[in-house]
Design a protein around this motif. Sequence first.
Motif, PDB file in Angstrom:
ATOM      1  N   ALA A   7       0.848  -1.186   0.000  1.00  0.00           N
ATOM      2  CA  ALA A   7       0.000   0.000   0.000  1.00  0.00           C
ATOM      3  C   ALA A   7       0.886   1.240   0.000  1.00  0.00           C
ATOM      4  CB  ALA A   7      -0.901  -0.007   1.236  1.00  0.00           C
ATOM      5  N   PRO A   8       0.394   2.360  -0.533  1.00  0.00           N
ATOM      6  CA  PRO A   8       1.212   3.584  -0.548  1.00  0.00           C
ATOM      7  C   PRO A   8       1.752   3.957   0.828  1.00  0.00           C
ATOM      8  CG  PRO A   8      -0.719   3.870  -1.932  1.00  0.00           C
ATOM      9  CD  PRO A   8      -0.891   2.549  -1.239  1.00  0.00           C
ATOM     10  N   GLN A   9       0.938   3.809   1.877  1.00  0.00           N
ATOM     11  CA  GLN A   9       1.404   4.146   3.223  1.00  0.00           C
ATOM     12  C   GLN A   9       2.546   3.227   3.651  1.00  0.00           C
ATOM     13  OE1 GLN A   9      -1.690   3.600   2.278  1.00  0.00           O
ATOM     14  NE2 GLN A   9      -3.009   5.309   2.924  1.00  0.00           N
ATOM     15  N   THR A  10       2.488   1.972   3.218  1.00  0.00           N
ATOM     16  CA  THR A  10       3.551   1.026   3.549  1.00  0.00           C
ATOM     17  C   THR A  10       4.831   1.375   2.806  1.00  0.00           C
ATOM     18  OG1 THR A  10       1.861  -0.685   3.819  1.00  0.00           O
ATOM     19  CG2 THR A  10       4.140  -1.416   3.682  1.00  0.00           C
ATOM     20  N   VAL A  11       4.694   1.818   1.558  1.00  0.00           N
ATOM     21  CA  VAL A  11       5.859   2.271   0.797  1.00  0.00           C
ATOM     22  C   VAL A  11       6.535   3.432   1.521  1.00  0.00           C
ATOM     23  CG1 VAL A  11       6.613   3.372  -1.347  1.00  0.00           C
ATOM     24  CG2 VAL A  11       4.968   1.487  -1.424  1.00  0.00           C
ATOM     25  N   LEU A  12       5.735   4.382   1.996  1.00  0.00           N
ATOM     26  CA  LEU A  12       6.291   5.525   2.726  1.00  0.00           C
ATOM     27  C   LEU A  12       7.011   5.066   3.987  1.00  0.00           C
ATOM     28  CD1 LEU A  12       6.596   8.582   3.126  1.00  0.00           C
ATOM     29  CD2 LEU A  12       4.370   8.561   4.281  1.00  0.00           C
ATOM     30  N   LEU A  13       6.390   4.162   4.739  1.00  0.00           N
ATOM     31  CA  LEU A  13       7.013   3.647   5.962  1.00  0.00           C
ATOM     32  C   LEU A  13       8.310   2.915   5.650  1.00  0.00           C
ATOM     33  CD1 LEU A  13       6.916   3.085   8.997  1.00  0.00           C
ATOM     34  CD2 LEU A  13       5.510   1.069   8.505  1.00  0.00           C
ATOM     35  N   ALA A  57       4.803  10.164  -6.398  1.00  0.00           N
ATOM     36  CA  ALA A  57       3.812   9.478  -7.227  1.00  0.00           C
ATOM     37  C   ALA A  57       2.803   8.704  -6.385  1.00  0.00           C
ATOM     38  CB  ALA A  57       4.508   8.532  -8.204  1.00  0.00           C
ATOM     39  N   ALA A  58       3.249   8.135  -5.256  1.00  0.00           N
ATOM     40  CA  ALA A  58       2.372   7.315  -4.424  1.00  0.00           C
ATOM     41  C   ALA A  58       1.452   8.150  -3.541  1.00  0.00           C
ATOM     42  CB  ALA A  58       3.207   6.385  -3.546  1.00  0.00           C
ATOM     43  N   ALA A  59       1.859   9.375  -3.219  1.00  0.00           N
ATOM     44  CA  ALA A  59       1.112  10.186  -2.258  1.00  0.00           C
ATOM     45  C   ALA A  59      -0.217  10.671  -2.832  1.00  0.00           C
ATOM     46  CB  ALA A  59       1.954  11.388  -1.838  1.00  0.00           C
ATOM     47  N   LEU A  85      12.713  -6.753  -2.136  1.00  0.00           N
ATOM     48  CA  LEU A  85      12.808  -7.819  -3.130  1.00  0.00           C
ATOM     49  C   LEU A  85      11.555  -8.696  -3.148  1.00  0.00           C
ATOM     50  CD1 LEU A  85      16.535  -8.903  -2.651  1.00  0.00           C
ATOM     51  CD2 LEU A  85      15.557  -7.667  -4.591  1.00  0.00           C
ATOM     52  N   SER A  86      10.853  -8.746  -2.036  1.00  0.00           N
ATOM     53  CA  SER A  86       9.643  -9.572  -1.960  1.00  0.00           C
ATOM     54  C   SER A  86       8.435  -8.863  -2.543  1.00  0.00           C
ATOM     55  CB  SER A  86       9.356  -9.953  -0.502  1.00  0.00           C
ATOM     56  OG  SER A  86      10.427 -10.680   0.045  1.00  0.00           O
ATOM     57  N   ALA A  87       8.512  -7.550  -2.664  1.00  0.00           N
ATOM     58  CA  ALA A  87       7.374  -6.776  -3.167  1.00  0.00           C
ATOM     59  C   ALA A  87       7.265  -6.917  -4.679  1.00  0.00           C
ATOM     60  CB  ALA A  87       7.531  -5.305  -2.794  1.00  0.00           C
ATOM     61  N   HIS A  88       6.055  -6.773  -5.180  1.00  0.00           N
ATOM     62  CA  HIS A  88       5.828  -6.788  -6.620  1.00  0.00           C
ATOM     63  C   HIS A  88       6.571  -5.611  -7.246  1.00  0.00           C
ATOM     64  CE1 HIS A  88       3.809  -6.690 -10.497  1.00  0.00           C
ATOM     65  NE2 HIS A  88       3.251  -7.873 -10.216  1.00  0.00           N
ATOM     66  N   PRO A  89       7.292  -5.815  -8.343  1.00  0.00           N
ATOM     67  CA  PRO A  89       8.061  -4.719  -8.945  1.00  0.00           C
ATOM     68  C   PRO A  89       7.222  -3.487  -9.270  1.00  0.00           C
ATOM     69  CG  PRO A  89       8.677  -6.811  -9.924  1.00  0.00           C
ATOM     70  CD  PRO A  89       7.504  -7.093  -9.052  1.00  0.00           C
ATOM     71  N   ASP A  90       5.966  -3.694  -9.654  1.00  0.00           N
ATOM     72  CA  ASP A  90       5.117  -2.564 -10.029  1.00  0.00           C
ATOM     73  C   ASP A  90       4.586  -1.805  -8.824  1.00  0.00           C
ATOM     74  OD1 ASP A  90       5.510  -3.102 -12.652  1.00  0.00           O
ATOM     75  OD2 ASP A  90       3.636  -4.195 -12.952  1.00  0.00           O
ATOM     76  N   THR A  91       4.992  -2.213  -7.625  1.00  0.00           N
ATOM     77  CA  THR A  91       4.595  -1.477  -6.425  1.00  0.00           C
ATOM     78  C   THR A  91       5.106  -0.041  -6.482  1.00  0.00           C
ATOM     79  OG1 THR A  91       4.520  -3.427  -5.014  1.00  0.00           O
ATOM     80  CG2 THR A  91       4.893  -1.325  -3.923  1.00  0.00           C
ATOM     81  N   ILE A  92       6.302   0.133  -7.026  1.00  0.00           N
ATOM     82  CA  ILE A  92       6.948   1.447  -7.051  1.00  0.00           C
ATOM     83  C   ILE A  92       6.781   2.068  -8.425  1.00  0.00           C
ATOM     84  CG2 ILE A  92       9.114   2.700  -6.740  1.00  0.00           C
ATOM     85  CD1 ILE A  92       7.992   1.354  -4.228  1.00  0.00           C
ATOM     86  N   LYS A  93       6.239   3.277  -8.461  1.00  0.00           N
ATOM     87  CA  LYS A  93       6.113   4.057  -9.684  1.00  0.00           C
ATOM     88  C   LYS A  93       6.873   5.362  -9.492  1.00  0.00           C
ATOM     89  CE  LYS A  93       3.166   1.015 -11.265  1.00  0.00           C
ATOM     90  NZ  LYS A  93       3.555   0.070 -12.322  1.00  0.00           N
ATOM     91  N   LEU A  94       7.318   5.933 -10.590  1.00  0.00           N
ATOM     92  CA  LEU A  94       8.089   7.178 -10.517  1.00  0.00           C
ATOM     93  C   LEU A  94       7.312   8.385 -11.005  1.00  0.00           C
ATOM     94  CD1 LEU A  94      11.648   5.996 -11.587  1.00  0.00           C
ATOM     95  CD2 LEU A  94      10.616   6.104  -9.316  1.00  0.00           C
ATOM     96  N   SER A  95       6.039   8.185 -11.389  1.00  0.00           N
ATOM     97  CA  SER A  95       5.217   9.321 -11.793  1.00  0.00           C
ATOM     98  C   SER A  95       3.761   8.978 -11.596  1.00  0.00           C
ATOM     99  CB  SER A  95       5.472   9.698 -13.260  1.00  0.00           C
ATOM    100  OG  SER A  95       4.859   8.772 -14.130  1.00  0.00           O
ATOM    101  N   ASP A  96       2.922  10.007 -11.514  1.00  0.00           N
ATOM    102  CA  ASP A  96       1.488   9.808 -11.352  1.00  0.00           C
ATOM    103  C   ASP A  96       0.897   9.057 -12.537  1.00  0.00           C
ATOM    104  OD1 ASP A  96       1.337  11.140  -8.925  1.00  0.00           O
ATOM    105  OD2 ASP A  96       1.216  13.085  -9.900  1.00  0.00           O
ATOM    106  N   LYS A  97       1.492   9.221 -13.712  1.00  0.00           N
ATOM    107  CA  LYS A  97       0.951   8.601 -14.926  1.00  0.00           C
ATOM    108  C   LYS A  97       0.944   7.083 -14.841  1.00  0.00           C
ATOM    109  CE  LYS A  97       3.780  10.580 -17.728  1.00  0.00           C
ATOM    110  NZ  LYS A  97       4.484  10.905 -18.966  1.00  0.00           N
ATOM    111  N   GLN A  98       1.841   6.527 -14.047  1.00  0.00           N
ATOM    112  CA  GLN A  98       1.954   5.073 -13.987  1.00  0.00           C
ATOM    113  C   GLN A  98       0.979   4.434 -13.009  1.00  0.00           C
ATOM    114  OE1 GLN A  98       6.274   5.220 -13.218  1.00  0.00           O
ATOM    115  NE2 GLN A  98       6.356   3.666 -14.788  1.00  0.00           N
ATOM    116  N   LYS A  99       0.154   5.230 -12.342  1.00  0.00           N
ATOM    117  CA  LYS A  99      -0.744   4.662 -11.343  1.00  0.00           C
ATOM    118  C   LYS A  99      -1.824   3.798 -11.968  1.00  0.00           C
ATOM    119  CE  LYS A  99      -0.044   8.040  -7.679  1.00  0.00           C
ATOM    120  NZ  LYS A  99      -0.647   9.070  -6.823  1.00  0.00           N
ATOM    121  N   THR A 100      -2.129   4.043 -13.229  1.00  0.00           N
ATOM    122  CA  THR A 100      -3.065   3.178 -13.944  1.00  0.00           C
ATOM    123  C   THR A 100      -2.394   2.686 -15.200  1.00  0.00           C
ATOM    124  OG1 THR A 100      -4.018   5.010 -15.189  1.00  0.00           O
ATOM    125  CG2 THR A 100      -5.035   4.499 -13.078  1.00  0.00           C
TER     126      THR A 100
END
Length: 547
Positions: free
Chosen positions: A11-17, A129-131, A192-207
């Motif tokens: 989840a985005p909050q988990t990415v931040l943590l 991007a996640a916020a 390494l255990s997270a899905h690679p697409d968990t991290i995006k570098l721009s808002d455009k990649q959210k969908t």
Amino acid sequence: MKLSERGFRLAPQTVLLLFCSVNVLVYFDRGLLSAAIDELEKTLGLSNTLSGVLASAFLGGYMISSPIFAHFSAKYNPLRLMSLGLVIWCAATAGSGLSVDFWTLLIARTLTGAGEAAFVSLAAPAIDAAAPPDRKSIWLAMFYTCLPVGFALGFGVGGAVIGQSVFGEQWSWRALFLIESMIMVLLVFVCLSAHPDTIKLSDKQKTSTATSSSSSAINAGGASTSADSLTADLEVDGARPLLDPASSPYNDKSDAHGGDDNDSGELDVADEVGRFKRELLALLTNKIYMAIAFGYAAQTFMVGGFAYWGVTYAQKQLHFSETQAGSVFGGVSVVAGLVGTAAGGAVLDKMRGRFVNNQPRSLEVAIKLCYYLTIAAMPVVLLAFVFPSDMRALIMFLILIGETLLFMTISPINSAILWGVPDQLRPMAMALSVVFTHALGDAISPVVMGRMLDSTNDNWNLVMFCTSLWLIWTVISWGWGYRLAAKVAQRHDLAATSGFDDIDDDVAPFRDDGGYVAPRELAGMPHASYSSSQESSDLLRGDGLDD
């Protein structure tokens, strides 16, 4: 099943943590090194000069590697690049704990900086991007508050453990480097255990349909193809196109932000070098970005110099004891860092409340806030070095206020770096800003201040006053950037409400996707594909349009 299809989504909050935890640990390492200098000199027989070289080696690895990792985030998955960098960091910090002489420690510290660079250059774009749109600045502020927290923990815990010889005299500092390495291994495992697409570098990649939707909207207006639109993304301030659409590194055969499909592709060195040069040129010709970066470097010159010499100043000029000096000056810096960084992010989110979906206006507000905060901080800091040393309580209070105001710019100015460039260049923009802030900032200010102290027979007030005056370059640079950003925002709003009338080539407006649009292309783009913002016409009263 492919590796890219495995793993759990965070989840985005988990990415931040997760990123905040990593950031605390990497700055713990920096604080630990500072606390361990005396023991390193005793154990490895280092001189003061060689101790200083260790810090320079770390910055060298950091500055060289940042642009490289940022560049390859366009070809390889950013989460995997971060993980690679943190694996290097783990090995290097363990190597620091096991070093047997100066040279092994030097290599370890250089690699520590190189590994950290992968995380630092990619984390901020990913958090932005996640916020949530209305919480972007406060999320970045939470990330950056980890800097003073981590450093203070490293310095404090390191000093206490080493001073008490908790792990024995021979292992007092070595054990701490090994422990932090093992803790980071756990965080790397999560990455390494997270899905690679968990991290995006721009808002455009959210969908998954963002890119195709954008291309369809542009093509509907007959303006350009997908590759053409990305060429326009890199036209900055009316500059010439930097990419040939046919050879764009961001075309269909190369994911703009590192999808896994590209991870197995062959590496064309000549093509990568050429694309790297074009990315750098795109940033170096972006007037707003350069104004932000140079202002940030000038501020870092002053803040970095204070951080290096502050404790010594408190001892020699304000006559604190060695223990008091570290506690007082360190405490002031930590409080200022925590309060200022958090407050700056909250204030920016409040100021841009109506503009959360308007990137040009958000950029303008961010630079404006930094500009006025620096103007407010400068006289406060200068005043601190006018009073005599027997008024040390007042002096430290003024330094606390001044540093808090300066730390309030941390989240807004890093937000401005991200919002002031096309999405594809965000990692490189962060990496290049790292190079500027260190090469023109805290990598040279301790040396300059040391030379000034020698030349003035340790006239601390004069040296600290002159160093504070360096903020004038921050005020000038950010003032210029604010003026340019205001013109971009005004033309963006004008284009959104008036059918692209009265647009000139002075400053190129933005697309909704964060890219720049060459003015000559505007006439071919329908209103709906250019701006979805609903700001009222009070933004278009003409102030600043005749500059």
